[in-house]
Design an enzyme around this catalytic site. Sequence first.
Site, PDB file in Angstrom:
ATOM      1  N   GLU A 181      11.099   1.592   9.243  1.00 15.31           N
ATOM      2  CA  GLU A 181      11.991   2.715   8.909  1.00 15.31           C
ATOM      3  C   GLU A 181      11.208   3.979   9.241  1.00 15.31           C
ATOM      4  O   GLU A 181      10.233   4.293   8.553  1.00 15.31           O
ATOM      5  CB  GLU A 181      12.345   2.685   7.418  1.00 15.31           C
TER       6      GLU A 181
ATOM      7  N   CYS B  54      13.607  11.666   5.231  1.00 12.45           N
ATOM      8  CA  CYS B  54      13.888  11.281   6.628  1.00 12.45           C
ATOM      9  C   CYS B  54      15.368  11.419   6.947  1.00 12.45           C
ATOM     10  O   CYS B  54      15.759  11.430   8.105  1.00 12.45           O
ATOM     11  CB  CYS B  54      13.422   9.869   6.887  1.00 12.45           C
TER      12      CYS B  54
ATOM     13  N   LYS C  81       0.844  -1.193   0.000  1.00  9.06           N
ATOM     14  CA  LYS C  81       0.000   0.000   0.000  1.00  9.06           C
ATOM     15  C   LYS C  81       0.883   1.247   0.000  1.00  9.06           C
ATOM     16  O   LYS C  81       1.586   1.523   0.969  1.00  9.06           O
ATOM     17  CB  LYS C  81      -0.916   0.040   1.227  1.00  9.06           C
TER      18      LYS C  81
ATOM     19  N   GLU D  97      10.692  15.794  14.876  1.00  3.40           N
ATOM     20  CA  GLU D  97      10.862  15.789  13.419  1.00  3.40           C
ATOM     21  C   GLU D  97       9.876  16.767  12.783  1.00  3.40           C
ATOM     22  O   GLU D  97       8.679  16.655  12.986  1.00  3.40           O
ATOM     23  CB  GLU D  97      10.648  14.387  12.858  1.00  3.40           C
TER      24      GLU D  97
HETATM   25  O1  TXE Z   1       3.122   9.221   7.549  1.00  2.00           O
HETATM   26  P1  TXE Z   1       2.436   7.924   8.081  1.00  2.00           P
HETATM   27  P2  TXE Z   1       2.488  10.633   7.456  1.00  2.00           P
HETATM   28  C1  TXE Z   1       7.256  11.363   9.180  1.00  2.00           C
HETATM   29  C2  TXE Z   1       7.146  12.847   8.989  1.00  2.00           C
HETATM   30  C3  TXE Z   1       5.685  13.045   8.806  1.00  2.00           C
HETATM   31  C4  TXE Z   1       5.138  12.022   9.772  1.00  2.00           C
HETATM   32  C5  TXE Z   1       3.724  11.628   9.448  1.00  2.00           C
HETATM   33  O2  TXE Z   1       7.553  13.513  10.174  1.00  2.00           O
HETATM   34  O3  TXE Z   1       5.276  14.334   9.180  1.00  2.00           O
HETATM   35  O4  TXE Z   1       5.981  10.910   9.604  1.00  2.00           O
HETATM   36  O5  TXE Z   1       3.662  11.469   8.046  1.00  2.00           O
HETATM   37  C6  TXE Z   1       0.272   4.286   6.245  1.00  2.00           C
HETATM   38  N1  TXE Z   1      -1.636   0.971   9.670  1.00  2.00           N
HETATM   39  N2  TXE Z   1       7.599  10.662   7.959  1.00  2.00           N
HETATM   40  O6  TXE Z   1       1.286  10.769   8.328  1.00  2.00           O
HETATM   41  O7  TXE Z   1       1.150   8.113   8.773  1.00  2.00           O
HETATM   42  C7  TXE Z   1      -0.079   5.492   5.416  1.00  2.00           C
HETATM   43  O8  TXE Z   1      -1.257   5.269   4.662  1.00  2.00           O
HETATM   44  C8  TXE Z   1      -0.979   0.754   8.512  1.00  2.00           C
HETATM   45  C9  TXE Z   1       8.912  10.125   7.840  1.00  2.00           C
HETATM   46  O9  TXE Z   1       2.287  10.889   6.015  1.00  2.00           O
HETATM   47  O10 TXE Z   1       3.497   7.238   8.805  1.00  2.00           O
HETATM   48  C10 TXE Z   1       1.144   5.597   4.525  1.00  2.00           C
HETATM   49  O11 TXE Z   1       1.048   4.676   3.455  1.00  2.00           O
HETATM   50  N3  TXE Z   1      -0.537   1.732   7.701  1.00  2.00           N
HETATM   51  C11 TXE Z   1       8.947   9.011   6.832  1.00  2.00           C
HETATM   52  C12 TXE Z   1       2.272   5.193   5.467  1.00  2.00           C
HETATM   53  O12 TXE Z   1       1.648   4.464   6.514  1.00  2.00           O
HETATM   54  C13 TXE Z   1      -0.756   3.008   8.098  1.00  2.00           C
HETATM   55  C14 TXE Z   1       8.295   9.398   5.545  1.00  2.00           C
HETATM   56  C15 TXE Z   1       3.029   6.368   6.064  1.00  2.00           C
HETATM   57  O13 TXE Z   1       2.074   7.174   6.690  1.00  2.00           O
HETATM   58  C16 TXE Z   1      -1.426   3.322   9.297  1.00  2.00           C
HETATM   59  C17 TXE Z   1       6.972   9.893   5.799  1.00  2.00           C
HETATM   60  C18 TXE Z   1      -1.879   2.233  10.100  1.00  2.00           C
HETATM   61  N4  TXE Z   1      -2.521   2.431  11.245  1.00  2.00           N
HETATM   62  C19 TXE Z   1       6.648  10.526   7.003  1.00  2.00           C
HETATM   63  N5  TXE Z   1      -1.486   4.700   9.398  1.00  2.00           N
HETATM   64  C20 TXE Z   1      10.339   8.524   6.529  1.00  2.00           C
HETATM   65  N6  TXE Z   1      10.955   7.849   7.486  1.00  2.00           N
HETATM   66  O14 TXE Z   1      10.827   8.715   5.425  1.00  2.00           O
HETATM   67  C21 TXE Z   1      -0.873   5.193   8.307  1.00  2.00           C
HETATM   68  N7  TXE Z   1      -0.433   4.187   7.519  1.00  2.00           N
END
Ligand code: TXE
Length: 480
Positions: free
Chosen positions: A248, A282, A173, A384
């Site tokens: 990650e 990140c 996904k 972050e």
């Molecule tokens: O990421 P989410 P978000 C950090 C960055 C950002 C924060 C939140 O600080 O502001 O994370 O970002 C899926 N069960 N990074 O909200 O929620 C979601 O659909 C299963 C760092 O955009 O972590 C998406 O596909 N899946 C990071 C994925 O998780 C779930 C890069 C990431 O979403 C879920 C991005 C659940 N309960 C954000 N909830 C990096 N390390 O590069 C959400 N998802």
Amino acid sequence: MQKILNYINGELVAPLSGQYIDNINPAEGKVYSLIADSDSLDVANAVAAATQAFPEWSTIKVEKRSEILHRISELINRDLDKLALAESIDQGKPVKLARVVDIPRAAANMSFFASAAIHFASEAHITDVEAVNYTIRNPIGVAGCISPWNLPLYLFTWKIAPALAAGCTVVAKPSELTPMTAFLFSQLCMEAGLPKGVLNIVHGLGPKAGQAIIEHPDIAAISFTGGTVTGKKIAATAAPMFKKLSLELGGKNPNIIFADCDFEQAVNTSIHSSFSNQGEICLCGSRILVERSLYEKFTDEFVKRANALIVGDPLEENTKVGAMNSEAHMNKVLSYIELAKSEGGKILAGGNRIKMEGRCKDGYFIEPTVITGLNSTCRTNQEEIFGPVVTIMPFDKEEEAIALANSTAYGLSATLWTENLKRAHRVSAQLKSGIIWVNCWLFRDLRTPFGGMKQSGVGREGGWEALRFFTEAKNVCVKL
Ligand code: TXE
């Protein structure tokens, strides 16, 4: 309006609910396509397809698996411009960055693991003259791969390539904020002849479609990249189910500048490591620590170059900083700038939303922002932000720099600038980060273990680590 469909059992299919979510172009602030709003029923179909495809995919000759993954890589390269444009429109990043970094790296991910699969080996131990011990590593089964919105196709392929190369079948996904390139990728998989059910892509919301993947009892391993908060939720669901887990997560990465550095290199690369992809990587170095004797010279030059960065229409070739990925994320980053001011920070550059003209007049843009005058324990330096916002702090001694660098809950990456070889190795050995770059940033060798310490994650991706993650090992001991 274009509909982004699921890719299940080798076909592009609508969500069973018939529901869709708006997909917004962040540079324009407008809906430009619709995303399948999938739920647990769609996930169940995807898992069933992956389960059915597993016996054959996991046992075909590895050369055949490799050949198909190489073909997908070739098709990514063939459609590079189309995929780069789609990535830029979907994520907000400059199209040039997508063309030079994101899409070529997605192709490289596929070809790297296509090759690695052929060379993947396990081990045997001859126990004196008494026994032979050998390790069998088999693909673990159906893998769940969940990827974020900042480097959409880059991180999507970074997960599914090793899973497929190891012989797993996959339910993946992508983020609901940037689904387009994964949708285009599914069409390339069909063209490449990937057998049906080997890869299944379910689009939709994290708490609904994503959570359904995490919860599904027939998914044996989860590979996730995203925020630390979501990572905690996923771990809480997967751990009691004894699923293998690779997380990650976020980072608050130090960028340590010693006075003996190559100044031009350090400043120039620090601009990239601070503001590339609008700071939405990140691995960005969001906390710059500068030796006091160089502090003023570095800060002056860094601020001058930050102010000179072109923030603009991501489709313009000379744009260096594009749109924030969503209105919510733009507001989150702007709130951190306000927080920094309330914590006593001094804004040396930027600090504001930019209201564009023309096509992007309703887009989500923030000035490259440089903040000083904060201590290491304030929230601005602990949390972050994930935007074009960096803080700069001085330090006097090497030990102080190391303590500052290690002073957050994160431990993803660190960058270090010095021409002193002994110091480079000495300081690197003491930094609590999973990845350390000396006199460079984001210089990647895909064979190396990749991942963070502390709250930056669990597990390692890349190279053999990634292939081993998607396999389960058994040791056979044969008495002679
Ligand atoms: O990421 P989410 P978000 C950090 C960055 C950002 C924060 C939140 O600080 O502001 O994370 O970002 C899926 N069960 N990074 O909200 O929620 C979601 O659909 C299963 C760092 O955009 O972590 C998406 O596909 N899946 C990071 C994925 O998780 C779930 C890069 C990431 O979403 C879920 C991005 C659940 N309960 C954000 N909830 C990096 N390390 O590069 C959400 N998802």
